[in-house]
Design an enzyme around this catalytic site. Sequence first.
Site, PDB file in Angstrom:
ATOM      1  N   CYS A   1     -14.160   3.997 -27.658  1.00 54.86           N
ATOM      2  CA  CYS A   1     -15.472   4.632 -27.736  1.00 54.86           C
ATOM      3  C   CYS A   1     -16.152   4.659 -26.381  1.00 54.86           C
ATOM      4  O   CYS A   1     -17.080   3.899 -26.110  1.00 54.86           O
ATOM      5  CB  CYS A   1     -16.316   3.918 -28.788  1.00 54.86           C
ATOM      6  SG  CYS A   1     -15.545   4.064 -30.396  1.00 54.86           S
TER       7      CYS A   1
ATOM      8  N   GLY B   1       3.612  -3.325  -3.860  1.00 58.12           N
ATOM      9  CA  GLY B   1       3.395  -3.509  -5.297  1.00 58.12           C
ATOM     10  C   GLY B   1       3.803  -2.224  -5.991  1.00 58.12           C
ATOM     11  O   GLY B   1       4.907  -2.075  -6.520  1.00 58.12           O
TER      12      GLY B   1
ATOM     13  N   GLY C   1       0.768  -1.241   0.000  1.00 57.62           N
ATOM     14  CA  GLY C   1       0.000   0.000   0.000  1.00 57.62           C
ATOM     15  C   GLY C   1       0.792   1.280   0.000  1.00 57.62           C
ATOM     16  O   GLY C   1       0.217   2.360  -0.192  1.00 57.62           O
TER      17      GLY C   1
END
Length: 413
Positions: free
Chosen positions: A342, A275, A239
Amino acid sequence: MNHFIWRKGVLHAEGVPLPAIAESVGTPTYVYSAATLTRHFRVVSEAFGATPHLICYSVKANSNLAILRLFAGLGGGFDIVSGGELARVKQAGGAAEKTVFAGVGKTQEEMEAALAAGILLFNVESAEELDALDAVGRRLGRRAPFALRVNPDVDARTHRYISTGLKTSKFGVPFEEAVALYTRAKKLKGVRAAGLDCHIGSQLTQASPMRAALTKVAGLYTELKAAGHPLAYLDVGGGLGITYTDETPPSPEEYARTVLDATKGTGAHLVLEPGRALVGNAGVLLTRVLYRKKTPAKHFVVVDAGMNDLIRPALYEAHHGFQPLVKRRGKAVEVDVVGPVCESTDVLAKARSLVLPQAGELYAFMSAGAYGMSMASNYNSRPRPAEVMVDGEAWRVVRERERIEDLWRGERA
Ligand SMILES: *Cc1c(COP(=O)(O)O)cnc(C)c1O
């Protein structure tokens, strides 16, 4: 600190000019810096000094085999959340004995594969999951080592979509139920208590929520040890945030001080699950400008990377720096940088003040190493980008760009 630097007006990754990679491999392409990855791993590890600790890199942040192999080579373990990630770790030469397995929805097949591989810890997230793990352990004739992931009910003060430590979150076991679950687990023959775990969220930029959560969890660890549970590992989760724009997250040293302070006296072997802090600023996404258009409201710049390649702006309102690969002079205007997908949310950089980009020019989305390629999809039938690893003056493709035929692999007309 990272190794994406300007030299004579050209953005480089270490010793390699990024335009050379874009011209050779095409765009969009993710580029990673081995020196940055290595440095981040070492800085975090060194900050914990002599305290026994294991860095279990969180695979979901970026699961490319070359990145896993690099961290395995530095002595790292892994934090996985699926059987697919376990397979990647093994394929990259990572050690199951240094791997921890989190996630609220592990299947029994995934548990079996992980137990057979000799995983270090299952981070169990519910009472029913503990029973399932017990069944798997008995079936394989082994005791599965587990840590309960407890939910300390602390507000991580990050974006609500990446906050995991509140009572209302799906993650972990309520803090108050943990003691009873460890007591019940003592009677189970297929599991063995080996640790305690928490993870309160991602992109944490303040030390105080970490301190609050870990103080609670360390207290519980001591209480469980005193009650005779043979715990050895205290997994403090991941974190730690990074700087995307003007955030000032704790430095690795301050982070380590916070963790070590909160957990001192436990005697636990610490498990860390970073991470983003390891890979986020070690990667960029190269893109080429396709078109510009000016409406009465705005300047739009259309690039060849879209939300399918980098979903963080659309999903988390995230900010990525947007830089030309060759420095430009001129008057700045405000532009929205958009992709070809899109969807109205396919805006990769909003209201940026830039010298108006021109068709054909190369740019980079910065800080794109974490949750970039690992979240990429084929939406709009767009092949996913190539990935490149730079190491000093050398670079190599570590994942080929997907080909059009890859788009329908496994389909039947
Ligand atoms: C995602 C995750 C991590 C890594 O989070 P970062 O913010 O990237 O450090 C660590 N542990 C668990 C259980 C996770 O789900």
